[in-house]
Scaffold this motif. Structure first.
Motif, PDB file in Angstrom:
ATOM      1  N   ARG A   1       0.830  -1.209   0.000  1.00  0.00           N
ATOM      2  CA  ARG A   1       0.000   0.000   0.000  1.00  0.00           C
ATOM      3  C   ARG A   1       0.864   1.258   0.000  1.00  0.00           C
ATOM      4  N   ASP A   2       1.978   1.219   0.726  1.00  0.00           N
ATOM      5  CA  ASP A   2       2.877   2.381   0.742  1.00  0.00           C
ATOM      6  C   ASP A   2       3.454   2.634  -0.645  1.00  0.00           C
ATOM      7  N   GLN A   3       3.783   1.557  -1.357  1.00  0.00           N
ATOM      8  CA  GLN A   3       4.328   1.719  -2.703  1.00  0.00           C
ATOM      9  C   GLN A   3       3.277   2.273  -3.656  1.00  0.00           C
ATOM     10  N   LEU A   4       2.062   1.741  -3.576  1.00  0.00           N
ATOM     11  CA  LEU A   4       1.019   2.173  -4.507  1.00  0.00           C
ATOM     12  C   LEU A   4       0.573   3.609  -4.249  1.00  0.00           C
ATOM     13  N   LYS A   5       0.730   4.068  -3.010  1.00  0.00           N
ATOM     14  CA  LYS A   5       0.380   5.457  -2.697  1.00  0.00           C
ATOM     15  C   LYS A   5       1.258   6.438  -3.458  1.00  0.00           C
ATOM     16  N   LYS A   6       2.438   5.989  -3.866  1.00  0.00           N
ATOM     17  CA  LYS A   6       3.353   6.870  -4.594  1.00  0.00           C
ATOM     18  C   LYS A   6       2.850   7.176  -6.000  1.00  0.00           C
ATOM     19  N   TYR A   7       1.782   6.498  -6.393  1.00  0.00           N
ATOM     20  CA  TYR A   7       1.184   6.798  -7.694  1.00  0.00           C
ATOM     21  C   TYR A   7       0.834   8.281  -7.787  1.00  0.00           C
ATOM     22  N   SER A   8       0.430   8.884  -6.677  1.00  0.00           N
ATOM     23  CA  SER A   8       0.012  10.300  -6.703  1.00  0.00           C
ATOM     24  C   SER A   8       1.123  11.208  -7.208  1.00  0.00           C
ATOM     25  N   TYR A   9       2.384  10.821  -6.979  1.00  0.00           N
ATOM     26  CA  TYR A   9       3.510  11.624  -7.467  1.00  0.00           C
ATOM     27  C   TYR A   9       3.580  11.585  -8.988  1.00  0.00           C
ATOM     28  N   PHE A  10       3.324  10.403  -9.547  1.00  0.00           N
ATOM     29  CA  PHE A  10       3.385  10.254 -11.002  1.00  0.00           C
ATOM     30  C   PHE A  10       2.220  10.976 -11.674  1.00  0.00           C
ATOM     31  N   GLU A  11       1.043  10.896 -11.075  1.00  0.00           N
ATOM     32  CA  GLU A  11      -0.095  11.604 -11.652  1.00  0.00           C
ATOM     33  C   GLU A  11       0.130  13.111 -11.579  1.00  0.00           C
ATOM     34  N   ALA A  12       0.663  13.597 -10.456  1.00  0.00           N
ATOM     35  CA  ALA A  12       0.952  15.024 -10.319  1.00  0.00           C
ATOM     36  C   ALA A  12       1.961  15.466 -11.379  1.00  0.00           C
ATOM     37  N   PHE A  13       2.932  14.604 -11.660  1.00  0.00           N
ATOM     38  CA  PHE A  13       3.954  14.913 -12.675  1.00  0.00           C
ATOM     39  C   PHE A  13       3.308  15.138 -14.033  1.00  0.00           C
ATOM     40  N   PHE A  14       2.423  14.205 -14.438  1.00  0.00           N
ATOM     41  CA  PHE A  14       1.844  14.278 -15.780  1.00  0.00           C
ATOM     42  C   PHE A  14       0.684  15.261 -15.888  1.00  0.00           C
ATOM     43  N   LEU A  15       0.301  15.859 -14.779  1.00  0.00           N
ATOM     44  CA  LEU A  15      -0.688  16.939 -14.817  1.00  0.00           C
ATOM     45  C   LEU A  15      -0.029  18.304 -14.912  1.00  0.00           C
ATOM     46  N   GLN A  16       1.299  18.339 -14.813  1.00  0.00           N
ATOM     47  CA  GLN A  16       2.050  19.588 -14.925  1.00  0.00           C
ATOM     48  C   GLN A  16       2.640  19.691 -16.335  1.00  0.00           C
ATOM     49  N   LYS A  17       2.101  20.586 -17.143  1.00  0.00           N
ATOM     50  CA  LYS A  17       2.534  20.662 -18.534  1.00  0.00           C
ATOM     51  C   LYS A  17       4.019  20.991 -18.670  1.00  0.00           C
ATOM     52  N   ASP A  18       4.580  21.767 -17.738  1.00  0.00           N
ATOM     53  CA  ASP A  18       6.003  22.099 -17.812  1.00  0.00           C
ATOM     54  C   ASP A  18       6.873  20.865 -17.595  1.00  0.00           C
ATOM     55  N   LEU A  19       6.441  19.976 -16.684  1.00  0.00           N
ATOM     56  CA  LEU A  19       7.196  18.753 -16.432  1.00  0.00           C
ATOM     57  C   LEU A  19       7.067  17.791 -17.616  1.00  0.00           C
ATOM     58  N   VAL A  20       5.871  17.712 -18.191  1.00  0.00           N
ATOM     59  CA  VAL A  20       5.652  16.850 -19.351  1.00  0.00           C
ATOM     60  C   VAL A  20       6.505  17.335 -20.527  1.00  0.00           C
ATOM     61  N   LYS A  21       6.558  18.643 -20.710  1.00  0.00           N
ATOM     62  CA  LYS A  21       7.355  19.216 -21.796  1.00  0.00           C
ATOM     63  C   LYS A  21       8.827  18.906 -21.605  1.00  0.00           C
ATOM     64  N   LYS A  22       9.322  19.066 -20.402  1.00  0.00           N
ATOM     65  CA  LYS A  22      10.731  18.795 -20.127  1.00  0.00           C
ATOM     66  C   LYS A  22      11.062  17.317 -20.340  1.00  0.00           C
ATOM     67  N   ALA A  23      10.135  16.433 -19.933  1.00  0.00           N
ATOM     68  CA  ALA A  23      10.347  14.995 -20.111  1.00  0.00           C
ATOM     69  C   ALA A  23      10.375  14.631 -21.591  1.00  0.00           C
ATOM     70  N   ALA A  24       9.562  15.316 -22.402  1.00  0.00           N
ATOM     71  CA  ALA A  24       9.534  15.064 -23.844  1.00  0.00           C
ATOM     72  C   ALA A  24      10.825  15.537 -24.504  1.00  0.00           C
ATOM     73  N   GLU A  25      11.323  16.672 -24.032  1.00  0.00           N
ATOM     74  CA  GLU A  25      12.550  17.238 -24.596  1.00  0.00           C
ATOM     75  C   GLU A  25      13.796  16.506 -24.105  1.00  0.00           C
ATOM     76  N   THR A  26      13.731  16.036 -22.836  1.00  0.00           N
ATOM     77  CA  THR A  26      14.885  15.367 -22.228  1.00  0.00           C
ATOM     78  C   THR A  26      14.402  14.096 -21.528  1.00  0.00           C
ATOM     79  N   PRO A  27      14.326  12.982 -22.252  1.00  0.00           N
ATOM     80  CA  PRO A  27      13.812  11.731 -21.668  1.00  0.00           C
ATOM     81  C   PRO A  27      14.522  11.319 -20.374  1.00  0.00           C
TER      82      PRO A  27
END
Length: 255
Positions: free
Chosen positions: A203-229
């Motif tokens: 359960r502690d591991q699966l709770k970390k999903y919120s970090y990944f969802e927060a990442f992909f809801l931030q367009k600046d982070l998504v853009k940076k990930a696309a530019e720099t994998p």
């Protein structure tokens, strides 16, 4: 005596009957997000019904349900059954079986109250039923489990994010973020975590999903990930190192 009723799902009347069912005539539903996650870490030949039950018994949620049922001396809500699979209520089935082993002379634990759905319920209708319970309803799945089910609907049933968004009351971009977060967390994070850590703190591991969802809801982070994998891989490492204590810290990364 069984009681026959109907529910309306996407415009179709689906009949069901409520009756007490022998707990050992039922099977756990492998497509349940929590069960599906557990068994995904093991070879198919190892995944028996008994194996699923033993893995479920390790979860805190199941231990809590056992305690609640024992104190209440029974079940408030029926499980939902399709064929002989418990499509909704696997935790309750597991708890009943554990209590019956503890109290073999108490027949209240030998039979579980169930809603038996008519056999021709489609995957699409089942998705609607389960999402009503666990994504829009009051008996919610964890965020990771919601994302896992949405992933299945898109990849298996070929639904599109906009269609799912309308059904679940979510914006398309949120559904797309959940889908991407689930993919990255599953492939880049969970796949690299030792099994022993997952068993002891799933359960502690699966709770970390919120970090990944927060990442992909931030367009600046998504853009940076696309530019720099490599940046996405670096973020995954930060999650592994427990650098984040809450999702808000991820949302503030662009600053």
């Amino acid at each position: 005596m069984a009681k026959k009723e109907t529910i309306t799902v996407k415009g179709r009347e689906i009949s069901y009957e409520i009756k007490d069912v022998d707990i050992y005539s039922l099977e756990y539903y492998k497509e349940n997000p929590r069960i599906n996650y557990i068994i995904s870490k093991h070879p198919p030949e190892k995944v028996t019904q008994e194996f699923i039950e033993q893995e479920l018994l390790k979860l805190d949620t199941v231990k809590e349900r056992i305690k609640d049922l024992e104190e209440n001396k029974g079940l408030l809500d029926e499980v939902y059954v399709l064929g002989n699979k418990v499509v909704e209520g696997n935790t309750r089935l597991c708890a009943f079986r554990r209590l019956y082993k503890k109290y073999p002379d108490d027949t209240r634990w030998k039979f579980i109250k169930a809603r038996i759905l008519q056999n021709d319920v489609t995957d699409d209708e089942l998705f609607y039923i389960l999402s009503t319970f666990h994504i829009k309803g009051k008996t919610e799945w964890d965020a990771y489990e919601k994302a896992a089910y949405i992933y299945k609907m898109i990849k298996v049933l070929n639904k599109n994010p906009e269609e799912i968004g309308k059904q679940l009351g979510k914006q398309r971009k949120t559904v797309e973020a959940m889908l991407r977060a689930y993919e990255v967390m599953s492939k880049k994070y969970l796949a690299t975590i030792p099994d022993i850590e997952l068993v002891n703190g799933v359960r502690d591991q699966l709770k970390k999903y919120s970090y990944f969802e927060a990442f992909f809801l931030q367009k600046d982070l998504v853009k940076k990930a696309a530019e720099t994998p490599a940046f996405l891989d670096e973020f995954v490492e930060w999650v592994k190192e427990d650098r984040f204590k809450r999702a808000q810290e991820v949302r503030e990364l662009p600053k």
